[in-house]
Design a protein around this motif. Structure first.
Motif, PDB file in Angstrom:
ATOM      1  N   VAL A 170       0.805  -1.192  -0.146  1.00  0.00           N
ATOM      2  CA  VAL A 170       0.004   0.038   0.019  1.00  0.00           C
ATOM      3  C   VAL A 170       0.891   1.206  -0.127  1.00  0.00           C
ATOM      4  O   VAL A 170       1.852   1.137   0.551  1.00  0.00           O
ATOM      5  N   ASP A 171       0.237   2.256  -0.657  1.00  0.00           N
ATOM      6  CA  ASP A 171       1.277   3.710  -0.533  1.00  0.00           C
ATOM      7  C   ASP A 171       0.828   4.343   0.398  1.00  0.00           C
ATOM      8  O   ASP A 171       1.750   5.293   0.848  1.00  0.00           O
ATOM      9  N   PHE A 172      -0.505   4.608   0.956  1.00  0.00           N
ATOM     10  CA  PHE A 172      -0.738   5.429   1.922  1.00  0.00           C
ATOM     11  C   PHE A 172      -1.889   4.764   2.850  1.00  0.00           C
ATOM     12  O   PHE A 172      -2.640   3.693   2.316  1.00  0.00           O
ATOM     13  N   ALA A 205       4.498   3.636   4.720  1.00  0.00           N
ATOM     14  CA  ALA A 205       3.474   4.427   3.832  1.00  0.00           C
ATOM     15  C   ALA A 205       3.074   5.743   4.113  1.00  0.00           C
ATOM     16  O   ALA A 205       3.418   5.979   5.356  1.00  0.00           O
ATOM     17  N   GLU A 206       2.815   6.650   3.313  1.00  0.00           N
ATOM     18  CA  GLU A 206       2.188   7.913   3.843  1.00  0.00           C
ATOM     19  C   GLU A 206       0.984   7.691   4.723  1.00  0.00           C
ATOM     20  O   GLU A 206       0.252   6.903   4.507  1.00  0.00           O
ATOM     21  N   MET A 207       0.809   8.528   5.773  1.00  0.00           N
ATOM     22  CA  MET A 207      -0.340   8.249   6.533  1.00  0.00           C
ATOM     23  C   MET A 207      -0.958   9.960   6.816  1.00  0.00           C
ATOM     24  O   MET A 207      -0.216  10.917   7.294  1.00  0.00           O
ATOM     25  N   PHE A 235      -2.915   2.852  -4.136  1.00  0.00           N
ATOM     26  CA  PHE A 235      -3.490   1.990  -3.175  1.00  0.00           C
ATOM     27  C   PHE A 235      -3.461   2.592  -1.903  1.00  0.00           C
ATOM     28  O   PHE A 235      -2.288   2.740  -1.372  1.00  0.00           O
ATOM     29  N   GLY A 236      -4.349   2.715  -0.964  1.00  0.00           N
ATOM     30  CA  GLY A 236      -4.368   3.106   0.272  1.00  0.00           C
ATOM     31  C   GLY A 236      -5.287   2.198   1.254  1.00  0.00           C
ATOM     32  O   GLY A 236      -5.827   1.191   0.997  1.00  0.00           O
ATOM     33  N   GLU A 281      -1.113  -0.879  11.223  1.00  0.00           N
ATOM     34  CA  GLU A 281       0.097  -1.836  10.954  1.00  0.00           C
ATOM     35  C   GLU A 281       0.527  -1.911   9.631  1.00  0.00           C
ATOM     36  O   GLU A 281       1.679  -1.933   9.185  1.00  0.00           O
ATOM     37  N   ALA A 282      -0.277  -1.654   8.578  1.00  0.00           N
ATOM     38  CA  ALA A 282      -0.211  -1.877   7.113  1.00  0.00           C
ATOM     39  C   ALA A 282       0.680  -0.495   6.829  1.00  0.00           C
ATOM     40  O   ALA A 282       1.653  -0.760   5.922  1.00  0.00           O
ATOM     41  N   ALA A 283       0.378   0.499   7.357  1.00  0.00           N
ATOM     42  CA  ALA A 283       1.023   1.652   6.942  1.00  0.00           C
ATOM     43  C   ALA A 283       2.731   1.673   7.777  1.00  0.00           C
ATOM     44  O   ALA A 283       3.514   2.010   7.052  1.00  0.00           O
ATOM     45  N   LEU A 284       2.782   0.882   8.584  1.00  0.00           N
ATOM     46  CA  LEU A 284       3.913   0.770   9.091  1.00  0.00           C
ATOM     47  C   LEU A 284       4.848  -0.076   8.361  1.00  0.00           C
ATOM     48  O   LEU A 284       6.102  -0.086   8.261  1.00  0.00           O
TER      49      LEU A 284
END
Ligand code: F3S
Length: 401
Positions: free
Chosen positions: A287-289, A316-318, A364-365, A393-396
């Motif tokens: 994922v990108d964000f 990923a961007e948050m 994809f976010g 967790e996915a963003a990490l």
């Protein structure tokens, strides 16, 4: 409709052209719903939009000399200073946002740019007659606070703020506030996230006022916020009842006003799993964000993220969208620095369905909000929907497992 002398004067233009336009629209709405009279309001919330048609309407009223008798709070657009400085928005859209700001400032609105005013800046009391637009706001004030509002459009709420009145019909009347559909929730409502999915069951629930049973207490404000927002993404609901929790539904009998429900619906774990599968992109991918705050995040939610990312780096961007009040609190409490050090950004006054997200087109976010996944699709953003913890967790990690 029977109008008072003051309302008739407004309609005839004796209080200025702006008030006359607003009153004319409201009388037309009232007549189409067979309202007999107008009711005074004490609060309003306008789901303002910085798109051209909505802006045309606000500027038209402003040019005609309108000014809000009841200063309404307003919805987000995008934070002009942040996105302009970051070079993330074209001049055309920056100009539309600036004009929106100027128009609503001229009309005397409270420039809150927040879609959850019912949690902080604009909280009605039980029985108060108000004019609220915005998907999560109208059901929240009706159902949780017990105030009375129809499901206003941005335009009708603005007219109400200008005249100080609403036509008396629909949810302002006792007989229209009773439940229609008995919704027996058998699903395990483990967290605020399940309320997002329950809200997205509009197709199965059907038209009318749902009366939910089987929801165990306590139910958080965030759960109610999620429920209302998603009910109005998957359908159109001005109000709901939760038996034993919401003020007009202390018992099942009270919720239905002594009548039999028109329909009965059962919601199971399988229903929630199926709806998630239907509305979310398939997981197990990079994922990108991550995007949170649709509706705007509460301080509790910001705190939950801060605890999870403390001392770590995001892959990923948050983006965390919230009100200026919550952002200020997060700054004072040191939550903003924790999130920023991890690489996340808290931005106020901003909605995911805005032209400031051009750089996420085709990306994809992850999000915990089906509404966040729904509207920005037209801007080329795709979302995997998961509970908040899984999203963080996915963003990490930069991927959903
Ligand atoms: Fe609020 Fe925009 Fe979502 S107004 S609920 S952040 S689509």
């Amino acid at each position: 409709m029977e109008l008072t002398r003051e309302q008739q004067d407004m309609l005839e233009g004796k209080c200025g052209e702006g008030a006359a336009i607003a009153m004319k629209i409201q009388v037309a709405i009232g007549e189409s719903f067979n309202a007999e009279r107008m009711m005074p309001i004490t609060r309003a919330h306008v789901a303002l939009s910085n798109q051209e048609a909505d802006l045309w309407f606000a500027e038209r009223l402003l040019k005609a000399g309108a000014f809000c008798k009841i200063a309404p709070t307003v919805n987000p657009g995008f934070c002009l200073s942040y996105f302009k400085n970051a070079g993330m928005v074209d001049d055309k859209y920056a100009d539309l946002m600036q004009r929106t700001h100027d128009a609503y400032k001229g009309l005397g609105a409270v420039l809150s740019y927040d879609c959850t005013p019912y949690l902080g800046t604009n909280i009605p009391y039980y029985g108060e007659v108000v004019a609220f637009s915005e998907s999560s706001a109208t059901p929240f004030v009706n159902s949780v606070w017990g105030a009375r509002s129809n499901r206003e459009a941005a335009q009708s709420a603005l007219c109400a703020a200008i005249t100080g009145y609403v036509p008396e019909y629909g949810l302002l009347l006792d007989e229209n506030r009773r439940g229609d559909i008995l919704v027996e929730v058998q699903a395990d409502m483990k967290s605020d996230f399940e309320y997002q999915l329950l809200g997205y069951m509009g197709k199965k629930i059907g038209n009318g006022i749902p009366v939910f049973t089987g929801l165990s207490k306590p139910i958080t404000l965030e759960s109610f916020m999620n429920l209302g927002a998603q009910l109005n993404t998957s359908g159109a609901y001005g109000m709901y009842h939760v038996v034993g929790v919401t003020p007009e539904a202390q018992t099942l009998e009270q919720a239905f006003g002594g009548k039999e429900p028109k329909r009965k619906v059962v919601i199971t774990n399988e229903d929630l799993e199926n709806i998630l599968q239907e509305i979310s992109e398939v997981g197990n991918r990079k994922v990108d964000f991550a995007m949170f705050g649709c509706p705007h995040f509460t301080l509790n939610q910001v705190q939950e993220i801060a605890e999870m990312v403390k001392g770590k780096k995001l892959a990923a961007e948050m983006w965390i969208l919230t009100s200026s009040h919550t952002k200020e609190m997060a700054e004072r409490m040191g939550l903003s620095s924790i999130i920023q050090e991890a690489g996340g950004i808290i931005v106020e006054d901003t909605c995911p369905d805005q032209p400031c997200w051009g750089h996420l087109n085709g990306k994809f976010g992850v999000t915990e909000s089906p509404k966040c996944a729904y509207y920005p699709k037209r801007r080329g953003m795709s979302f995997i929907i998961r509970d908040l913890r899984t999203c963080v967790e996915a963003a990490l990690k930069g991927e959903v497992i």
